[in-house]
Structures are given as C-alpha cells and as structure tokens.
Design a protein around this motif. Structure first.
Motif, PDB file in Angstrom:
ATOM      1  N   ASP A  95       0.840  -1.198   0.000  1.00 32.65           N
ATOM      2  CA  ASP A  95       0.000   0.000   0.000  1.00 32.65           C
ATOM      3  C   ASP A  95       0.878   1.253   0.000  1.00 32.65           C
ATOM      4  O   ASP A  95       1.773   1.387   0.849  1.00 32.65           O
ATOM      5  CB  ASP A  95      -0.895   0.008   1.240  1.00 32.65           C
ATOM      6  CG  ASP A  95      -1.810   1.222   1.266  1.00 32.65           C
ATOM      7  OD1 ASP A  95      -2.887   1.160   0.662  1.00 32.65           O
ATOM      8  OD2 ASP A  95      -1.417   2.234   1.884  1.00 32.65           O
ATOM      9  N   PRO A  96       0.678   2.193  -0.938  1.00 34.46           N
ATOM     10  CA  PRO A  96       1.556   3.369  -1.037  1.00 34.46           C
ATOM     11  C   PRO A  96       1.545   4.256   0.202  1.00 34.46           C
ATOM     12  O   PRO A  96       2.578   4.839   0.549  1.00 34.46           O
ATOM     13  CB  PRO A  96       1.021   4.112  -2.266  1.00 34.46           C
ATOM     14  CG  PRO A  96      -0.375   3.616  -2.448  1.00 34.46           C
ATOM     15  CD  PRO A  96      -0.359   2.195  -1.989  1.00 34.46           C
ATOM     16  N   LEU A  97       0.394   4.356   0.883  1.00 37.11           N
ATOM     17  CA  LEU A  97       0.346   5.171   2.093  1.00 37.11           C
ATOM     18  C   LEU A  97       1.145   4.521   3.212  1.00 37.11           C
ATOM     19  O   LEU A  97       1.953   5.178   3.874  1.00 37.11           O
ATOM     20  CB  LEU A  97      -1.103   5.388   2.547  1.00 37.11           C
ATOM     21  CG  LEU A  97      -1.269   6.111   3.897  1.00 37.11           C
ATOM     22  CD1 LEU A  97      -0.597   7.482   3.871  1.00 37.11           C
ATOM     23  CD2 LEU A  97      -2.742   6.235   4.266  1.00 37.11           C
ATOM     24  N   GLN A  98       0.917   3.230   3.419  1.00 36.80           N
ATOM     25  CA  GLN A  98       1.644   2.534   4.482  1.00 36.80           C
ATOM     26  C   GLN A  98       3.146   2.504   4.191  1.00 36.80           C
ATOM     27  O   GLN A  98       3.968   2.588   5.102  1.00 36.80           O
ATOM     28  CB  GLN A  98       1.095   1.113   4.648  1.00 36.80           C
ATOM     29  CG  GLN A  98      -0.355   1.058   5.103  1.00 36.80           C
ATOM     30  CD  GLN A  98      -0.600   1.838   6.388  1.00 36.80           C
ATOM     31  OE1 GLN A  98       0.218   1.815   7.312  1.00 36.80           O
ATOM     32  NE2 GLN A  98      -1.730   2.530   6.456  1.00 36.80           N
ATOM     33  N   ALA A  99       3.490   2.414   2.909  1.00 43.35           N
ATOM     34  CA  ALA A  99       4.905   2.441   2.532  1.00 43.35           C
ATOM     35  C   ALA A  99       5.509   3.813   2.833  1.00 43.35           C
ATOM     36  O   ALA A  99       6.642   3.915   3.328  1.00 43.35           O
ATOM     37  CB  ALA A  99       5.063   2.111   1.050  1.00 43.35           C
ATOM     38  N   PHE A 100       4.752   4.877   2.546  1.00 44.88           N
ATOM     39  CA  PHE A 100       5.246   6.228   2.819  1.00 44.88           C
ATOM     40  C   PHE A 100       5.393   6.448   4.320  1.00 44.88           C
ATOM     41  O   PHE A 100       6.388   7.019   4.783  1.00 44.88           O
ATOM     42  CB  PHE A 100       4.298   7.265   2.217  1.00 44.88           C
ATOM     43  CG  PHE A 100       4.817   8.672   2.281  1.00 44.88           C
ATOM     44  CD1 PHE A 100       6.009   9.025   1.664  1.00 44.88           C
ATOM     45  CD2 PHE A 100       4.116   9.660   2.964  1.00 44.88           C
ATOM     46  CE1 PHE A 100       6.499  10.331   1.723  1.00 44.88           C
ATOM     47  CE2 PHE A 100       4.590  10.963   3.031  1.00 44.88           C
ATOM     48  CZ  PHE A 100       5.788  11.297   2.411  1.00 44.88           C
ATOM     49  N   GLU A 157       1.530  11.824  -4.474  1.00 51.46           N
ATOM     50  CA  GLU A 157       0.560  11.678  -5.565  1.00 51.46           C
ATOM     51  C   GLU A 157       0.156  10.217  -5.744  1.00 51.46           C
ATOM     52  O   GLU A 157      -1.015   9.921  -6.026  1.00 51.46           O
ATOM     53  CB  GLU A 157       1.147  12.240  -6.861  1.00 51.46           C
ATOM     54  CG  GLU A 157       1.225  13.768  -6.863  1.00 51.46           C
ATOM     55  CD  GLU A 157       1.929  14.319  -8.082  1.00 51.46           C
ATOM     56  OE1 GLU A 157       1.739  15.511  -8.385  1.00 51.46           O
ATOM     57  OE2 GLU A 157       2.689  13.557  -8.736  1.00 51.46           O
ATOM     58  N   ARG A 158       1.110   9.311  -5.564  1.00 54.30           N
ATOM     59  CA  ARG A 158       0.772   7.884  -5.644  1.00 54.30           C
ATOM     60  C   ARG A 158      -0.139   7.486  -4.486  1.00 54.30           C
ATOM     61  O   ARG A 158      -1.050   6.671  -4.649  1.00 54.30           O
ATOM     62  CB  ARG A 158       2.053   7.044  -5.647  1.00 54.30           C
ATOM     63  CG  ARG A 158       2.847   7.142  -6.937  1.00 54.30           C
ATOM     64  CD  ARG A 158       3.817   5.989  -7.089  1.00 54.30           C
ATOM     65  NE  ARG A 158       4.902   6.039  -6.128  1.00 54.30           N
ATOM     66  CZ  ARG A 158       6.039   6.710  -6.318  1.00 54.30           C
ATOM     67  NH1 ARG A 158       6.218   7.410  -7.439  1.00 54.30           N
ATOM     68  NH2 ARG A 158       6.990   6.689  -5.416  1.00 54.30           N
ATOM     69  N   HIS A 163      -5.677   6.633  -1.804  1.00 51.41           N
ATOM     70  CA  HIS A 163      -6.331   7.198  -0.620  1.00 51.41           C
ATOM     71  C   HIS A 163      -6.568   8.694  -0.850  1.00 51.41           C
ATOM     72  O   HIS A 163      -5.703   9.513  -0.515  1.00 51.41           O
ATOM     73  CB  HIS A 163      -5.464   7.000   0.626  1.00 51.41           C
ATOM     74  CG  HIS A 163      -5.124   5.582   0.926  1.00 51.41           C
ATOM     75  ND1 HIS A 163      -5.977   4.739   1.603  1.00 51.41           N
ATOM     76  CD2 HIS A 163      -4.010   4.851   0.631  1.00 51.41           C
ATOM     77  CE1 HIS A 163      -5.406   3.548   1.732  1.00 51.41           C
ATOM     78  NE2 HIS A 163      -4.218   3.587   1.149  1.00 51.41           N
ATOM     79  N   PRO A 164      -7.703   9.071  -1.419  1.00 45.84           N
ATOM     80  CA  PRO A 164      -7.980  10.503  -1.629  1.00 45.84           C
ATOM     81  C   PRO A 164      -7.887  11.272  -0.311  1.00 45.84           C
ATOM     82  O   PRO A 164      -8.394  10.804   0.715  1.00 45.84           O
ATOM     83  CB  PRO A 164      -9.418  10.504  -2.167  1.00 45.84           C
ATOM     84  CG  PRO A 164      -9.579   9.152  -2.780  1.00 45.84           C
ATOM     85  CD  PRO A 164      -8.787   8.217  -1.914  1.00 45.84           C
ATOM     86  N   PRO A 165      -7.222  12.417  -0.302  1.00 50.15           N
ATOM     87  CA  PRO A 165      -7.059  13.183   0.940  1.00 50.15           C
ATOM     88  C   PRO A 165      -8.406  13.553   1.569  1.00 50.15           C
ATOM     89  O   PRO A 165      -9.353  13.908   0.865  1.00 50.15           O
ATOM     90  CB  PRO A 165      -6.305  14.438   0.481  1.00 50.15           C
ATOM     91  CG  PRO A 165      -5.628  14.030  -0.781  1.00 50.15           C
ATOM     92  CD  PRO A 165      -6.547  13.052  -1.441  1.00 50.15           C
ATOM     93  N   ARG A 166      -8.481  13.459   2.875  1.00 50.83           N
ATOM     94  CA  ARG A 166      -9.687  13.847   3.606  1.00 50.83           C
ATOM     95  C   ARG A 166      -9.566  15.257   4.165  1.00 50.83           C
ATOM     96  O   ARG A 166     -10.490  15.759   4.794  1.00 50.83           O
ATOM     97  CB  ARG A 166      -9.936  12.855   4.739  1.00 50.83           C
ATOM     98  CG  ARG A 166     -10.115  11.422   4.247  1.00 50.83           C
ATOM     99  CD  ARG A 166     -10.586  10.516   5.342  1.00 50.83           C
ATOM    100  NE  ARG A 166     -10.723   9.138   4.886  1.00 50.83           N
ATOM    101  CZ  ARG A 166     -11.265   8.164   5.614  1.00 50.83           C
ATOM    102  NH1 ARG A 166     -11.709   8.431   6.836  1.00 50.83           N
ATOM    103  NH2 ARG A 166     -11.346   6.938   5.130  1.00 50.83           N
ATOM    104  N   VAL A 167      -8.422  15.856   3.958  1.00 51.33           N
ATOM    105  CA  VAL A 167      -8.173  17.233   4.384  1.00 51.33           C
ATOM    106  C   VAL A 167      -7.831  18.039   3.145  1.00 51.33           C
ATOM    107  O   VAL A 167      -7.070  17.583   2.285  1.00 51.33           O
ATOM    108  CB  VAL A 167      -7.015  17.309   5.401  1.00 51.33           C
ATOM    109  CG1 VAL A 167      -6.711  18.757   5.761  1.00 51.33           C
ATOM    110  CG2 VAL A 167      -7.341  16.503   6.646  1.00 51.33           C
ATOM    111  N   PHE A 213      -4.817  11.542   5.036  1.00 49.64           N
ATOM    112  CA  PHE A 213      -5.312  10.524   4.111  1.00 49.64           C
ATOM    113  C   PHE A 213      -6.293   9.520   4.732  1.00 49.64           C
ATOM    114  O   PHE A 213      -7.077   8.900   4.016  1.00 49.64           O
ATOM    115  CB  PHE A 213      -4.140   9.765   3.493  1.00 49.64           C
ATOM    116  CG  PHE A 213      -3.318  10.603   2.557  1.00 49.64           C
ATOM    117  CD1 PHE A 213      -3.791  10.911   1.290  1.00 49.64           C
ATOM    118  CD2 PHE A 213      -2.092  11.109   2.948  1.00 49.64           C
ATOM    119  CE1 PHE A 213      -3.048  11.697   0.421  1.00 49.64           C
ATOM    120  CE2 PHE A 213      -1.334  11.892   2.086  1.00 49.64           C
ATOM    121  CZ  PHE A 213      -1.815  12.192   0.820  1.00 49.64           C
ATOM    122  N   LEU A 214      -6.249   9.373   6.051  1.00 52.48           N
ATOM    123  CA  LEU A 214      -7.140   8.404   6.699  1.00 52.48           C
ATOM    124  C   LEU A 214      -8.149   9.055   7.637  1.00 52.48           C
ATOM    125  O   LEU A 214      -9.140   8.429   8.019  1.00 52.48           O
ATOM    126  CB  LEU A 214      -6.319   7.363   7.475  1.00 52.48           C
ATOM    127  CG  LEU A 214      -5.390   6.473   6.650  1.00 52.48           C
ATOM    128  CD1 LEU A 214      -4.665   5.496   7.566  1.00 52.48           C
ATOM    129  CD2 LEU A 214      -6.162   5.726   5.567  1.00 52.48           C
TER     130      LEU A 214
END
Length: 216
Positions: A95-100, A157-158, A163-167, A213-214
């Motif tokens: 997952d790109p978010l978890q990787a970041f 961006e990836r 995960h579209p930003p929630r903020v 993102f979450l």
C-alpha cells in the motif's frame, strides 16, 4: 612487466587524486558545518589536508568551485539516502500510504543518527550565506530543494490515487512541509543541542500525513 606497470600508474594517480579531492571536501564540509562557509579559509583546509595551494587549485578553481562540489556531493548523497530508504519501505509494504508512513519512520531513525554524528545541514548553511557565492551556487541550492520536494510530491501523488485526501491541502504544500520539517528540525536541533528533535518532528509529520489521508 614494464608495460603492466606503465598501465597501472595512471590508475593509481587517478585514485590518489580522488582521495585528495575527497579529503579536501571532507575537511571543508566539517568546517562549514561547524562555523560557516565565510569563516572557512582555504589556508586552514590546506593545513588540515597537508597539501599545497597548487594541490588545492588542481582540484578546485576557487572557493566558489569548492562550494559547488560540496553541494553536488551533498545532493547526491541525500538523494541516495531518500531513495534507498523509501525503496526499502516499498519492498516491505504494498500500500503506497503505508509504505510512505514506514519510509518516514525509517527516515526519522536515519536522521537521528546523522544528527548525532554530524549535526547541521550543508544546504541550510549555504542558503543563509548566499551572498558569499555566485549565481551558479545559488541556483544549485534552489535545484537541490526542488528535486527533494519533487521526489516527496511524486510519492504523495501515488498515495492520493489510492487514498484521496480527507483534508483540503495541496499535495505540493504537503511535500514542501516535509522539506521544511527536515531543515527546520536541523536548525532547532543544532541550536538546542538536541539531536533527536528532528526525528521527533518527522514522526509528528508522519502522524499528520496519516490524518490527511485516513482521517485518524
């Protein structure tokens, strides 16, 4: 046998020349981080490196040329650290978010170690003394910062694709924020003599990214 020795000598001279150049740069970088570029003299570098002026000018046309070489080396080393760090995270997490987020945690650990061994940032030091340099050095400083920010932006961006930003925050600003956290953390760490400050700020940024993102 004579032919063999003749072929090896140029290689030996090149290797020795590279070692001398690296030593000059190591001494100069340590001095710049300790007391700034303006206060770092060529004479003290010559003394520490045990070389003559002709030896110095064989490798660098002038002090400005030395500054260019220092920034270029600093850029390549740090890009390598960033790339290897986040590439490792990519290998461990799909997952790109978890990787970041994992990459940020690893980065915090690396930066804490770096700041303990040699506190300071060459780019930050040069930016605050840009009147000492010509346009080439100033432009390279801009390029270094832009390259780092672009690298962070590409990763964000990836993340946003999955995960579209929630903020409501521009991703470019979020990328710039990481660069600000790193450089600002270096300055505060050095001022307060607390090497762990930057690592804590990177982890705080990590928490903010997770919220963006979450939402948690």
């Amino acid at each position: 046998m004579v032919q063999s020795l003749t072929r090896e000598r140029p290689v030996q001279r090149v290797a020795k020349g590279e070692q001398t150049r690296d030593r000059i740069m190591d001494i100069a970088e340590a001095s710049v981080l300790e007391k700034g570029f303006a206060a770092t003299s060529i004479d003290e570098i010559l003394f520490e490196a045990c070389i003559t002026k002709s030896g110095f000018f064989y490798h660098f046309r002038d002090k400005n040329d030395l500054a260019l070489a220092l920034i270029e080396r600093f850029r390549e080393r740090n890009l390598s650290i960033f790339e290897e760090n986040f590439a490792r995270a990519d290998e461990l997490v799909e997952d790109p978010l978890q990787a970041f987020l994992l990459g940020l945690k690893l980065l915090a650990e690396i930066m804490a170690e770096v700041q303990t061994e040699r506190p300071g940032c060459l780019v930050s030091t040069f930016v605050f003394q840009d009147q000492q340099f010509d346009g080439r050095v100033r432009q390279m400083l801009v390029d270094v910062i832009q390259v780092w920010c672009a690298q962070f932006l590409a990763r964000l961006e990836r993340v946003a694709e999955v995960h579209p930003p929630r903020v409501d925050i521009p991703l470019a600003d979020l990328a710039d924020m990481l660069m600000t956290v790193i450089d600002g953390g270096i300055i505060v760490s050095k001022a307060l003599q607390e090497p762990q400050i930057m690592a804590r700020q990177i982890l705080a940024y990590r928490t903010f990214v997770r919220t963006v993102f979450l939402g948690t």
